[in-house]
Design a protein around this motif. Structure first.
Motif, PDB file in Angstrom:
ATOM      1  N   ASP A 191      16.569  11.484   5.980  1.00  0.00           N
ATOM      2  CA  ASP A 191      15.488  10.912   6.762  1.00  0.00           C
ATOM      3  C   ASP A 191      14.637  12.058   7.294  1.00  0.00           C
ATOM      4  OD1 ASP A 191      14.039   8.939   7.935  1.00  0.00           O
ATOM      5  OD2 ASP A 191      15.159   9.049   9.812  1.00  0.00           O
ATOM      6  N   ALA A 192      13.332  12.022   7.023  1.00  0.00           N
ATOM      7  CA  ALA A 192      12.523  13.174   7.398  1.00  0.00           C
ATOM      8  C   ALA A 192      11.136  12.764   7.841  1.00  0.00           C
ATOM      9  CB  ALA A 192      12.426  14.134   6.220  1.00  0.00           C
ATOM     10  N   GLN A 193      10.814  13.004   9.078  1.00  0.00           N
ATOM     11  CA  GLN A 193       9.445  12.840   9.594  1.00  0.00           C
ATOM     12  C   GLN A 193       8.843  11.496   9.244  1.00  0.00           C
ATOM     13  OE1 GLN A 193       7.011  16.143   8.267  1.00  0.00           O
ATOM     14  NE2 GLN A 193       8.838  17.363   8.061  1.00  0.00           N
ATOM     15  N   GLY A 194       9.618  10.447   9.387  1.00  0.00           N
ATOM     16  CA  GLY A 194       9.062   9.129   9.109  1.00  0.00           C
ATOM     17  C   GLY A 194       9.040   8.779   7.637  1.00  0.00           C
ATOM     18  N   TYR A 195       9.474   9.704   6.774  1.00  0.00           N
ATOM     19  CA  TYR A 195       9.578   9.394   5.345  1.00  0.00           C
ATOM     20  C   TYR A 195      11.041   9.163   4.995  1.00  0.00           C
ATOM     21  CZ  TYR A 195       4.857  11.259   5.084  1.00  0.00           C
ATOM     22  OH  TYR A 195       3.529  11.473   5.274  1.00  0.00           O
ATOM     23  N   GLN A 196      11.266   8.452   3.905  1.00  0.00           N
ATOM     24  CA  GLN A 196      12.624   8.254   3.409  1.00  0.00           C
ATOM     25  C   GLN A 196      12.786   9.081   2.145  1.00  0.00           C
ATOM     26  OE1 GLN A 196      14.778   6.268   4.972  1.00  0.00           O
ATOM     27  NE2 GLN A 196      13.291   5.467   6.444  1.00  0.00           N
ATOM     28  N   ILE A 197      13.913   9.753   2.049  1.00  0.00           N
ATOM     29  CA  ILE A 197      14.207  10.508   0.835  1.00  0.00           C
ATOM     30  C   ILE A 197      15.564  10.034   0.309  1.00  0.00           C
ATOM     31  CG2 ILE A 197      14.526  12.790  -0.168  1.00  0.00           C
ATOM     32  CD1 ILE A 197      12.993  13.987   2.093  1.00  0.00           C
ATOM     33  N   LEU A 198      15.596   9.611  -0.951  1.00  0.00           N
ATOM     34  CA  LEU A 198      16.849   9.195  -1.579  1.00  0.00           C
ATOM     35  C   LEU A 198      17.070  10.060  -2.810  1.00  0.00           C
ATOM     36  CD1 LEU A 198      16.347   5.310  -1.534  1.00  0.00           C
ATOM     37  CD2 LEU A 198      17.469   6.725   0.181  1.00  0.00           C
ATOM     38  N   HIS A 199      18.320  10.381  -3.102  1.00  0.00           N
ATOM     39  CA  HIS A 199      18.559  11.123  -4.330  1.00  0.00           C
ATOM     40  C   HIS A 199      19.939  10.856  -4.904  1.00  0.00           C
ATOM     41  CE1 HIS A 199      20.959  14.479  -2.451  1.00  0.00           C
ATOM     42  NE2 HIS A 199      20.365  13.992  -1.393  1.00  0.00           N
ATOM     43  N   MET A 247       0.820  -1.216   0.000  1.00  0.00           N
ATOM     44  CA  MET A 247       0.000   0.000   0.000  1.00  0.00           C
ATOM     45  C   MET A 247       0.855   1.268   0.000  1.00  0.00           C
ATOM     46  SD  MET A 247      -3.054  -0.922  -0.299  1.00  0.00           S
ATOM     47  CE  MET A 247      -4.045   0.495   0.178  1.00  0.00           C
ATOM     48  N   HIS A 248       2.157   1.106  -0.206  1.00  0.00           N
ATOM     49  CA  HIS A 248       3.045   2.264  -0.094  1.00  0.00           C
ATOM     50  C   HIS A 248       3.240   2.956  -1.436  1.00  0.00           C
ATOM     51  CE1 HIS A 248       4.158   1.175   4.009  1.00  0.00           C
ATOM     52  NE2 HIS A 248       4.187  -0.067   3.582  1.00  0.00           N
ATOM     53  N   ASN A 249       3.021   4.246  -1.458  1.00  0.00           N
ATOM     54  CA  ASN A 249       3.286   5.029  -2.668  1.00  0.00           C
ATOM     55  C   ASN A 249       4.745   5.483  -2.672  1.00  0.00           C
ATOM     56  OD1 ASN A 249       0.661   5.126  -3.862  1.00  0.00           O
ATOM     57  ND2 ASN A 249       0.052   6.441  -2.137  1.00  0.00           N
ATOM     58  N   ILE A 250       5.341   5.431  -3.858  1.00  0.00           N
ATOM     59  CA  ILE A 250       6.699   5.950  -4.026  1.00  0.00           C
ATOM     60  C   ILE A 250       6.635   7.042  -5.087  1.00  0.00           C
ATOM     61  CG2 ILE A 250       9.078   5.392  -4.641  1.00  0.00           C
ATOM     62  CD1 ILE A 250       8.314   2.424  -4.077  1.00  0.00           C
ATOM     63  N   ASN A 251       6.993   8.253  -4.710  1.00  0.00           N
ATOM     64  CA  ASN A 251       7.065   9.353  -5.671  1.00  0.00           C
ATOM     65  C   ASN A 251       8.501   9.478  -6.170  1.00  0.00           C
ATOM     66  OD1 ASN A 251       4.615  10.982  -6.147  1.00  0.00           O
ATOM     67  ND2 ASN A 251       4.539  11.101  -3.909  1.00  0.00           N
ATOM     68  N   VAL A 265      13.682  10.423  -4.701  1.00  0.00           N
ATOM     69  CA  VAL A 265      12.691   9.376  -4.434  1.00  0.00           C
ATOM     70  C   VAL A 265      12.181   9.564  -3.007  1.00  0.00           C
ATOM     71  CG1 VAL A 265      12.352   6.890  -4.193  1.00  0.00           C
ATOM     72  CG2 VAL A 265      13.837   7.774  -6.008  1.00  0.00           C
ATOM     73  N   VAL A 266      10.856   9.637  -2.843  1.00  0.00           N
ATOM     74  CA  VAL A 266      10.288   9.841  -1.498  1.00  0.00           C
ATOM     75  C   VAL A 266       9.215   8.802  -1.242  1.00  0.00           C
ATOM     76  CG1 VAL A 266       9.275  11.504   0.097  1.00  0.00           C
ATOM     77  CG2 VAL A 266      10.540  12.321  -1.887  1.00  0.00           C
ATOM     78  N   SER A 267       9.227   8.214  -0.055  1.00  0.00           N
ATOM     79  CA  SER A 267       8.194   7.245   0.301  1.00  0.00           C
ATOM     80  C   SER A 267       8.168   7.038   1.807  1.00  0.00           C
ATOM     81  CB  SER A 267       8.487   5.902  -0.393  1.00  0.00           C
ATOM     82  OG  SER A 267       7.503   4.956  -0.052  1.00  0.00           O
TER      83      SER A 267
END
Ligand SMILES: [Zn+2]
Length: 260
Positions: free
Chosen positions: A223-231, A201-205, A241-243
């Protein structure tokens, strides 16, 4: 507490200077307000960036020597106009003023380096905040996708005429990453392509735009507010990439995407 109060209290809150009741009010507002959470995240990121040991520059011996010679030369010219005795000149020159002036020049050099580094990392931080805000916005009803399709041959042409570049749209379904569509978004004042993939059920933008700088495809994590950000910066395309997917799986996704 409203957003204005939260903005006033935030620095003291992060410095642990509020009493328990005030801290709880700030915390409560943070759980309810995405904007203020972003503020908090930005301030925390800036604080940790400024603690980076790489920000400190140590002048080489050669650099210090050249500064010392230049200062000595200037002091000598000055002394010639003010003093006549050689003994006094020698004392004035080497022992008192040169080290202080050299230290001052070093402080200025280090300060400039520090400022340049923090500007660069704060620009990255700005983009991280922008893609995170866009990701959170996209989770609201009807904001995620402009072109709903699992077919890359539908999604890729959809961007034509909407962007001045053609984003790569890889099919990763065999690896368990399902394309669900794409949309147009804005990051850092530019229109960008966003691809949306899903696992469970996880969206990846995936935010994409042309990379005009140098390529560096090492995947960086924020790492931000429970979200993962990769670049990373591919040869032609910059990827963010954020999810809310866990870190290990999102890294697996990023590597699959980078390999395509
Ligand atoms: Zn707020």
């Amino acid at each position: 507490m409203n957003c204005d109060d939260s903005r006033i209290y935030l620095p003291a809150y992060l410095d642990d200077e509020l009493d328990v009741a005030e801290s709880l009010r700030v915390q409560k507002h943070m759980t309810e307000c995405a904007d203020c959470r972003l503020d908090q995240e930005e301030q925390l990121a800036l604080r940790s960036a400024l603690r980076d040991p790489e920000l400190y520059a140590h002048p080489s011996a050669d650099f210090s020597r050249r500064i010392e010679i230049a200062v000595r030369r200037a002091a000598r010219a000055e002394a010639r106009s003010q003093h006549s005795g050689w003994f006094e000149f020698f004392r004035f020159d080497s022992f008192r003023w040169a080290p202080a002036a050299a230290a001052l020049v070093c402080v200025i050099a280090v300060g400039t380096l520090l400022l340049l580094n923090s500007l660069r990392s704060s620009h990255q931080q700005l983009i991280a905040s922008a893609v995170l805000a866009s990701h959170i916005r996209s989770l609201q009803p009807n904001h995620l996708i402009d072109v709903p399709s699992s077919d890359r041959h539908t999604v890729k042409p959809w961007f034509q005429g909407r962007l001045d570049f053609s984003p790569p749209v890889p099919d990763l379904s065999e690896l368990g990453w399902n394309l669900v569509g794409g949309r147009l978004d804005y990051v850092d004042g530019k229109p960008v392509a966003v691809l949306v993939y899903q696992r469970r059920m996880h969206n990846i933008n995936v935010f994409l735009w042309p990379n005009h700088g140098s390529a560096d495809d090492a995947i960086r994590e924020e790492d931000a507010q429970g979200y993962q950000i990769l670049h990373w910066n591919g040869a032609e395309t910059t990827y963010w990439v954020v999810s809310d997917l866990n870190n290990a799986e999102l890294l697996e996704f990023a590597r699959a995407l980078r390999g395509h």
